[in-house]
Design an enzyme around this catalytic site. Structure first.
Site, short mmCIF file in Angstrom:
data_model
loop_
_atom_site.label_atom_id
_atom_site.label_comp_id
_atom_site.label_asym_id
_atom_site.label_seq_id
_atom_site.Cartn_x
_atom_site.Cartn_y
_atom_site.Cartn_z
CB THR A 180 -16.26 2.39 -5.97
OG1 THR A 180 -16.95 3.48 -5.85
CG2 THR A 180 -15.82 1.87 -4.75
CG ASP A 211 -21.62 2.72 -0.58
OD1 ASP A 211 -21.32 3.74 -1.54
OD2 ASP A 211 -21.59 1.68 -0.86
N GLY A 233 -24.25 5.05 -3.59
CA GLY A 233 -23.85 4.98 -2.49
C GLY A 233 -25.24 5.34 -1.41
N1 ASP Z 1 -20.53 3.75 -3.84
C1 ASP Z 1 -19.71 4.77 -4.21
C2 ASP Z 1 -20.27 6.16 -3.51
O1 ASP Z 1 -21.67 6.24 -3.67
C3 ASP Z 1 -19.46 5.05 -5.69
C4 ASP Z 1 -19.15 3.96 -6.48
O2 ASP Z 1 -19.37 2.75 -6.19
O3 ASP Z 1 -18.59 4.04 -7.46
O4 ASP Z 1 -19.63 7.13 -2.98
#
Ligand code: ASP
Length: 311
Positions: A180, A211, A233
């Site tokens: 992300t 999230d 997340g």
């Molecule tokens: N937080 C992101 C999700 O759960 C994934 C990530 O941070 O790479 O969609």
């Protein structure tokens, strides 16, 4: 005085798989994104513009799990989430599950500025982007061989997002990448903003929302702090991570660094909430804590010192 921090995802970044060339490519991409945001802030642009530009730069780079290079859902599609928030006005916009818009963060800003809503999902969000002339792309644009291979491995291992928390533990699994992207900024007027964009998690069930686009969980900004998260997340949603940092500062009087430490290390880590966040406060202090092996990150502090780091 201004300050900017960005991340390109936290997680298990196996040192052995990060060749010198690949590491150089990551560092160059982080530097390019940092320069994009810094240039705007140096001209006196609002923090919101700076975080959007920074995230767009990372979305356009296939090394990161956002925009081009987003991970695959179990059924072989891309479903991207993004959000941004302006601290001074508390205005926010987000999209979830978009499949076509080239830069999901731009669509999030459209939701904030062109609708009465905060969060739009699925075809309706792509449709808003199309109506306002944002570039859309066919599925091939978002395709990267590496992400496709990751999906095949995850499917072969029978891992879906729902059983990551069980066995094998994500921390032991080098393919469980979280790339992300996000940015937080404090502009010359002292205003704060945060932006986050992601493809989510490899092999996630279709329609799963993480999230990132949930205001208060993966993305938050007020007059006190701006937060952008990266990590598993489901844990970040239940911990309401971004808002919890703000609350610890407001209700308990903690400093930005202390509030971030409590959330990332004392609250998330013990329950398996692997990941990290980037944060800035009104004085321009930065915090970039993570409880995972690494987090791609870069920052430019109020004194003008730039830093790029992975581990
Ligand atoms: N937080 C992101 C999700 O759960 C994934 C990530 O941070 O790479 O969609």
């Amino acid at each position: 005085m201004f300050a900017l921090a960005l991340h390109g995802g936290a997680g298990t970044i196996a040192r052995a798989s990060l060749t010198p060339t690949l590491e150089a490519n990551y560092r160059a991409a982080l530097a390019t994104a940092l320069a994009a945001g810094t240039a705007l802030l140096a001209q006196g642009a609002p923090a919101l513009d700076a975080v959007e530009a920074t995230v767009r730069s990372l979305e356009d780079c296939p090394l990161f799990n956002a925009g081009r290079g987003a991970v695959f859902t179990h059924d072989g599609h891309h479903e991207m989430d993004a959000a941004l928030m302006d601290g001074a006005s508390r205005r926010a916009g987000a999209v979830a599950g978009v499949r076509q818009v080239q830069n999901p963060i731009r669509a999030a800003r459209l939701v904030m500025e062109q609708t009465e809503h905060v969060l739009l999902a699925y075809p309706g969000a792509d449709e808003l982007a199309r109506e306002h002339g944002l570039p859309l792309q066919p599925a091939e644009y978002f395709f990267t061989q590496q992400r496709f291979d990751q999906l095949q491995e995850a499917i072969a291992a029978g891992r879906t997002q729902l059983d990551h928390a069980a066995s094998p533990a994500p921390a032991a699994d080098p393919n469980w990448k979280k790339g992300t992207v996000g940015a937080v900024a404090r502009d010359v007027r002292g205003h704060l903003a945060a932006a986050t964009s992601t493809g989510g998690m490899t092999n996630k069930r279709y329609s799963r929302i993480g999230d990132t686009p949930l205001i208060g969980a993966g993305t938050w900004a007020d007059e006190r702090c701006a937060i952008s998260c990266t990590g598993h997340g489901e844990y970040f949603i239940r911990a309401v991570v971004g808002y919890d940092v703000a609350c610890l500062m407001e209700y308990k009087g903690l400093s930005l660094a202390e509030a971030c430490r409590v959330v990332v290390h004392d609250k998330l880590a013990p329950v398996g909430g692997e990941g990290g966040l980037i944060a800035v406060d009104a004085a321009g202090n930065l915090a970039l804590p993570f409880n995972s092996e690494g987090m791609y990150r870069a920052s430019r502090n109020a004194a003008g010192e730039a830093q790029i780091a992975i581990y």
